[in-house]
Design a protein around this motif. Structure first.
Motif, PDB file in Angstrom:
ATOM      1  N   UNK A 174       0.961  -1.238   0.080  1.00  0.00           N
ATOM      2  CA  UNK A 174       0.031  -0.078   0.072  1.00  0.00           C
ATOM      3  C   UNK A 174       0.903   1.229   0.017  1.00  0.00           C
ATOM      4  N   UNK A 175       2.135   1.048  -0.167  1.00  0.00           N
ATOM      5  CA  UNK A 175       3.060   2.118  -0.227  1.00  0.00           C
ATOM      6  C   UNK A 175       2.629   3.343  -1.152  1.00  0.00           C
ATOM      7  N   UNK A 176       1.892   3.194  -2.167  1.00  0.00           N
ATOM      8  CA  UNK A 176       1.805   3.893  -3.458  1.00  0.00           C
ATOM      9  C   UNK A 176       0.182   4.079  -3.465  1.00  0.00           C
ATOM     10  N   UNK A 177      -0.765   3.861  -2.314  1.00  0.00           N
ATOM     11  CA  UNK A 177      -2.242   3.750  -2.139  1.00  0.00           C
ATOM     12  C   UNK A 177      -2.535   4.306  -1.028  1.00  0.00           C
ATOM     13  N   UNK A 178      -3.741   4.697  -1.080  1.00  0.00           N
ATOM     14  CA  UNK A 178      -4.265   5.690   0.035  1.00  0.00           C
ATOM     15  C   UNK A 178      -5.673   5.646   0.033  1.00  0.00           C
ATOM     16  N   UNK A 179      -6.004   5.514   1.345  1.00  0.00           N
ATOM     17  CA  UNK A 179      -7.522   5.773   1.477  1.00  0.00           C
ATOM     18  C   UNK A 179      -7.913   7.024   2.258  1.00  0.00           C
ATOM     19  N   UNK A 180      -9.029   7.650   1.672  1.00  0.00           N
ATOM     20  CA  UNK A 180      -9.265   9.099   2.246  1.00  0.00           C
ATOM     21  C   UNK A 180     -10.549   9.016   2.893  1.00  0.00           C
ATOM     22  N   UNK A 181     -10.352   9.766   4.093  1.00  0.00           N
ATOM     23  CA  UNK A 181     -11.645  10.097   4.968  1.00  0.00           C
ATOM     24  C   UNK A 181     -12.149  11.565   4.918  1.00  0.00           C
ATOM     25  N   UNK A 182     -13.333  11.866   4.297  1.00  0.00           N
ATOM     26  CA  UNK A 182     -13.935  13.344   4.299  1.00  0.00           C
ATOM     27  C   UNK A 182     -14.761  13.587   5.387  1.00  0.00           C
ATOM     28  N   UNK A 183     -14.561  14.327   6.426  1.00  0.00           N
ATOM     29  CA  UNK A 183     -15.362  14.458   7.601  1.00  0.00           C
ATOM     30  C   UNK A 183     -16.243  15.704   7.272  1.00  0.00           C
ATOM     31  N   UNK A 241     -10.196   4.085  -1.673  1.00  0.00           N
ATOM     32  CA  UNK A 241     -11.405   4.177  -1.234  1.00  0.00           C
ATOM     33  C   UNK A 241     -11.426   5.686  -0.585  1.00  0.00           C
ATOM     34  N   UNK A 242     -12.698   6.080  -0.843  1.00  0.00           N
ATOM     35  CA  UNK A 242     -13.275   7.339  -0.061  1.00  0.00           C
ATOM     36  C   UNK A 242     -14.426   7.219   0.726  1.00  0.00           C
ATOM     37  N   UNK A 243     -14.102   7.666   2.050  1.00  0.00           N
ATOM     38  CA  UNK A 243     -15.138   7.416   3.119  1.00  0.00           C
ATOM     39  C   UNK A 243     -15.646   8.731   3.638  1.00  0.00           C
ATOM     40  N   UNK A 244     -17.051   8.862   3.287  1.00  0.00           N
ATOM     41  CA  UNK A 244     -17.442  10.322   3.764  1.00  0.00           C
ATOM     42  C   UNK A 244     -18.018  10.168   4.961  1.00  0.00           C
ATOM     43  N   UNK A 245     -17.837  10.747   5.939  1.00  0.00           N
ATOM     44  CA  UNK A 245     -18.208  10.538   7.304  1.00  0.00           C
ATOM     45  C   UNK A 245     -18.428  11.917   8.191  1.00  0.00           C
TER      46      UNK A 245
END
Length: 263
Positions: A176-185, A237-241
């Motif tokens: 996962x060194x070149x991959x991210x998951x993003x959280x948008x609060x 992934x993108x998580x909208x929380x």
């Protein structure tokens, strides 16, 4: 004699004053009938004395009321383990202080302890994965969950069963060194839940801040998207929380999703 909980005032005296808000938040969630006050007239006073040496954590916690005195002492030598960083030790100290205080109040008030101990506002499997990544085995992790956080035997076993299953599917750090998951609060809610530990604000007082917040959020999403693209990093992934994302109206939510997609 069973102590009356409702409205009971508790005063905290901590050698680590920076732990105060964390301890208070825990007590508000786990024992909501009591009130933590900074007042000498409080019916119960809890003192916590923490000392960290190079090879051990020494903690003494005392609860005093008009007719009761309870004490708990602990010498924790696990910090000798080279797998712990300074940050890990600091988190362990804070958790130990919280657990001591919770244990004394559970005993004083004759309560049934939470099966998850002092864990609030977190996904408990994160602790299991964190320790496993450091090289701890399942028995060591279970002992840590019970001695540091007060997790019950049943819940500790459940947590570890889930961690074992998740490890099969979760990618390694190298993968996962070149991959991210993003959280948008979205830090707004119709009302504020008493148990919630996330940064969020009720619409009654904070509705006027939604538009300027979204303006800044749109800018940040575009800037982050541009940086990720330039550096060849893929978004998994993108998580909208939140908060509660659906506090946004239809047009606001539609615009936000469009900006996420184009960025």
């Amino acid at each position: 004699m069973k102590v009356k909980k409702e409205g009971l005032q508790i005063k905290l005296e901590l050698t680590r004053e920076d732990y105060y808000s964390s301890v208070k938040r825990m007590l508000n969630i786990l024992i909501p009938d009591i009130e933590v006050v900074n007042d000498d007239s409080a019916e119960v006073v809890i003192t916590s004395n923490l000392k960290v040496d190079t090879d051990k954590i020494k903690l003494k916690t005392k609860l005093v009321s008009s007719d009761t005195e309870l004490m708990k002492k602990d010498i924790d030598t696990e910090i000798r383990d080279a797998r712990y960083t300074d940050g890990d030790i600091e988190r362990r100290c804070r958790s130990k202080v919280k657990f001591h205080i919770y244990q004394l109040l559970v005993k004083f008030l004759d309560l049934t302890p939470s099966p998850w101990g002092i864990l609030i506002g977190v996904r408990p499997t994160k602790i299991g994965h964190f320790l496993m990544d450091k090289g701890f085995d399942y028995n060591e992790i279970k002992n840590n969950l019970q001695s540091t956080y007060g997790v019950s035997n049943e819940k500790a076993d459940l947590l570890l069963r889930i961690v074992k299953k998740e490890r099969i599917y979760l990618p390694t750090k190298e993968e996962v060194k070149d991959r991210v998951s993003i959280y948008i609060g979205i830090p707004f809610c119709p009302s504020r839940c008493g148990y919630c530990s996330f940064p969020a604000y009720g619409l009654k007082d904070a509705a006027k801040y939604i538009s300027p917040f979204l303006k800044s959020l749109h800018y940040e999403i575009r800037e982050v998207g541009s940086w990720l693209a330039k550096n060849g990093i893929t978004v998994d992934t993108i998580y909208l929380g939140g908060g509660t994302p659906t506090t946004l109206n239809e047009e606001q939510l539609k615009e936000l999703l469009a900006i996420i997609k184009e960025s």
